[in-house]
Motif scaffolding. Sequence first.
Motif, PDB file in Angstrom:
ATOM      1  N   ALA A  25       0.803  -1.147   0.045  1.00  0.00           N
ATOM      2  CA  ALA A  25       0.087  -0.044  -0.128  1.00  0.00           C
ATOM      3  C   ALA A  25       0.831   1.149  -0.261  1.00  0.00           C
ATOM      4  N   GLU A  26       0.444   2.069  -0.921  1.00  0.00           N
ATOM      5  CA  GLU A  26       1.379   3.438  -1.063  1.00  0.00           C
ATOM      6  C   GLU A  26       0.537   4.328  -0.252  1.00  0.00           C
ATOM      7  N   VAL A  27       1.399   4.905   0.995  1.00  0.00           N
ATOM      8  CA  VAL A  27       0.682   5.957   1.809  1.00  0.00           C
ATOM      9  C   VAL A  27       0.934   7.264   1.268  1.00  0.00           C
ATOM     10  N   SER A  28       2.097   7.528   0.557  1.00  0.00           N
ATOM     11  CA  SER A  28       2.546   8.725   0.294  1.00  0.00           C
ATOM     12  C   SER A  28       3.608   8.431  -1.109  1.00  0.00           C
ATOM     13  N   GLY A  29       3.108   9.060  -2.180  1.00  0.00           N
ATOM     14  CA  GLY A  29       4.120   8.488  -3.349  1.00  0.00           C
ATOM     15  C   GLY A  29       5.219   9.698  -3.360  1.00  0.00           C
ATOM     16  N   PRO A  30       6.244   9.220  -4.411  1.00  0.00           N
ATOM     17  CA  PRO A  30       7.652   9.941  -4.212  1.00  0.00           C
ATOM     18  C   PRO A  30       7.279  11.422  -4.349  1.00  0.00           C
ATOM     19  N   SER A  31       7.913  12.197  -3.461  1.00  0.00           N
ATOM     20  CA  SER A  31       7.658  13.711  -3.498  1.00  0.00           C
ATOM     21  C   SER A  31       9.114  14.413  -3.023  1.00  0.00           C
ATOM     22  N   GLU A  32       9.422  15.435  -3.592  1.00  0.00           N
ATOM     23  CA  GLU A  32      10.485  16.095  -3.404  1.00  0.00           C
ATOM     24  C   GLU A  32      10.690  16.526  -1.794  1.00  0.00           C
ATOM     25  N   VAL A  33      11.808  16.591  -1.190  1.00  0.00           N
ATOM     26  CA  VAL A  33      12.079  17.035   0.006  1.00  0.00           C
ATOM     27  C   VAL A  33      13.120  18.016  -0.004  1.00  0.00           C
ATOM     28  N   ARG A  34      12.957  19.119   0.522  1.00  0.00           N
ATOM     29  CA  ARG A  34      14.242  20.232   0.486  1.00  0.00           C
ATOM     30  C   ARG A  34      14.099  20.802   1.862  1.00  0.00           C
ATOM     31  N   THR A  35      15.235  20.999   2.302  1.00  0.00           N
ATOM     32  CA  THR A  35      15.721  21.898   3.666  1.00  0.00           C
ATOM     33  C   THR A  35      16.279  22.973   3.080  1.00  0.00           C
ATOM     34  N   ARG A  36      16.274  23.793   4.057  1.00  0.00           N
ATOM     35  CA  ARG A  36      17.028  25.316   3.877  1.00  0.00           C
ATOM     36  C   ARG A  36      18.620  25.111   3.911  1.00  0.00           C
ATOM     37  N   ASP A  37      19.217  24.141   4.441  1.00  0.00           N
ATOM     38  CA  ASP A  37      20.707  23.902   4.661  1.00  0.00           C
ATOM     39  C   ASP A  37      21.213  22.754   3.755  1.00  0.00           C
ATOM     40  N   GLN A  38      20.149  22.395   2.570  1.00  0.00           N
ATOM     41  CA  GLN A  38      20.562  21.257   1.838  1.00  0.00           C
ATOM     42  C   GLN A  38      21.540  21.886   0.499  1.00  0.00           C
ATOM     43  N   PRO A  39      22.455  21.152   0.487  1.00  0.00           N
ATOM     44  CA  PRO A  39      23.368  21.781  -0.785  1.00  0.00           C
ATOM     45  C   PRO A  39      22.353  21.544  -2.061  1.00  0.00           C
ATOM     46  N   ASP A  40      23.145  22.525  -2.690  1.00  0.00           N
ATOM     47  CA  ASP A  40      22.415  22.589  -4.257  1.00  0.00           C
ATOM     48  C   ASP A  40      22.727  21.213  -4.917  1.00  0.00           C
ATOM     49  N   GLN A  41      23.680  20.592  -4.839  1.00  0.00           N
ATOM     50  CA  GLN A  41      23.997  19.392  -5.572  1.00  0.00           C
ATOM     51  C   GLN A  41      23.395  18.399  -4.985  1.00  0.00           C
ATOM     52  N   LEU A  42      22.402  18.374  -4.006  1.00  0.00           N
ATOM     53  CA  LEU A  42      21.666  17.149  -3.425  1.00  0.00           C
ATOM     54  C   LEU A  42      20.315  17.266  -3.616  1.00  0.00           C
ATOM     55  N   HIS A  43      19.524  16.445  -4.160  1.00  0.00           N
ATOM     56  CA  HIS A  43      18.170  16.274  -4.209  1.00  0.00           C
ATOM     57  C   HIS A  43      17.579  14.987  -3.628  1.00  0.00           C
ATOM     58  N   ARG A  44      16.460  15.147  -3.070  1.00  0.00           N
ATOM     59  CA  ARG A  44      15.892  13.761  -2.291  1.00  0.00           C
ATOM     60  C   ARG A  44      14.255  13.920  -2.667  1.00  0.00           C
ATOM     61  N   TYR A  45      13.966  12.555  -2.769  1.00  0.00           N
ATOM     62  CA  TYR A  45      12.576  12.183  -3.082  1.00  0.00           C
ATOM     63  C   TYR A  45      12.160  11.209  -1.934  1.00  0.00           C
ATOM     64  N   LEU A  46      11.109  11.351  -1.329  1.00  0.00           N
ATOM     65  CA  LEU A  46      10.514  10.375  -0.232  1.00  0.00           C
ATOM     66  C   LEU A  46       9.341   9.856  -0.587  1.00  0.00           C
ATOM     67  N   ALA A  47       9.234   8.546  -0.323  1.00  0.00           N
ATOM     68  CA  ALA A  47       7.835   8.113  -0.505  1.00  0.00           C
ATOM     69  C   ALA A  47       7.606   6.998   0.697  1.00  0.00           C
ATOM     70  N   THR A  48       6.570   6.810   1.181  1.00  0.00           N
ATOM     71  CA  THR A  48       6.281   5.962   2.237  1.00  0.00           C
ATOM     72  C   THR A  48       5.228   4.910   1.958  1.00  0.00           C
ATOM     73  N   TYR A  49       5.417   3.704   2.397  1.00  0.00           N
ATOM     74  CA  TYR A  49       4.545   2.461   2.181  1.00  0.00           C
ATOM     75  C   TYR A  49       4.235   1.623   3.455  1.00  0.00           C
ATOM     76  N   THR A  50       3.107   0.881   3.204  1.00  0.00           N
ATOM     77  CA  THR A  50       2.828   0.040   4.277  1.00  0.00           C
ATOM     78  C   THR A  50       3.041  -1.313   3.580  1.00  0.00           C
ATOM     79  N   LEU A  51       4.085  -2.232   4.054  1.00  0.00           N
ATOM     80  CA  LEU A  51       4.142  -3.605   3.432  1.00  0.00           C
ATOM     81  C   LEU A  51       3.820  -4.529   4.445  1.00  0.00           C
ATOM     82  N   GLY A  52       3.219  -5.654   3.852  1.00  0.00           N
ATOM     83  CA  GLY A  52       2.882  -6.671   4.358  1.00  0.00           C
ATOM     84  C   GLY A  52       4.221  -7.918   4.384  1.00  0.00           C
ATOM     85  N   ILE A  53       5.001  -8.027   5.304  1.00  0.00           N
ATOM     86  CA  ILE A  53       6.088  -8.833   5.158  1.00  0.00           C
ATOM     87  C   ILE A  53       5.931 -10.260   5.931  1.00  0.00           C
TER      88      ILE A  53
END
Length: 135
Positions: free
Chosen positions: A102-130
């Motif tokens: 189950a996809e809780v939140s699809g991939p979306s960009e994460v930016r912080t104020r102190d994040q270097p310009d050459q670093l880009h991050r995408y976050l997604a959250t899932y609930t997985l039955g293991i």
Amino acid sequence: MIPSVPSAEKLLIGLLREQLPGVQVVTLIPAPEVRRLPLVWVHRTGGAATHPLWLDQAAVSVECWAQQRTAAAELAQSARTALWAAYRTQAERPQGHIASYAEVSGPSEVRTRDQPDQLHRYLATYTLGIRPPRP
């Protein structure tokens, strides 16, 4: 030793390392001097076992890092596809398999104020039955 459901993090690390060659896949963010991009950070954020021997409903976050925004977005999509495919095919691994997705939140960009310009991050959250490996 009494068998139990496997570690969601260990299962996903093995799966994503296999499906994303050349990508550093980790459960702990390495120190900057040993970190290399692209990187996928997998960590359990919650969830509970429906049955401690047979099924864990793990909430996990998958954060993808790269030097370019498009590369980070594509990596997040590749990780998403790898998880879905493992569930859809019920791919068995030594650590077990993904029994539900189950996809809780699809991939979306994460930016912080102190994040270097050459670093880009995408976050997604899932609930997985293991589930543990089949006998």
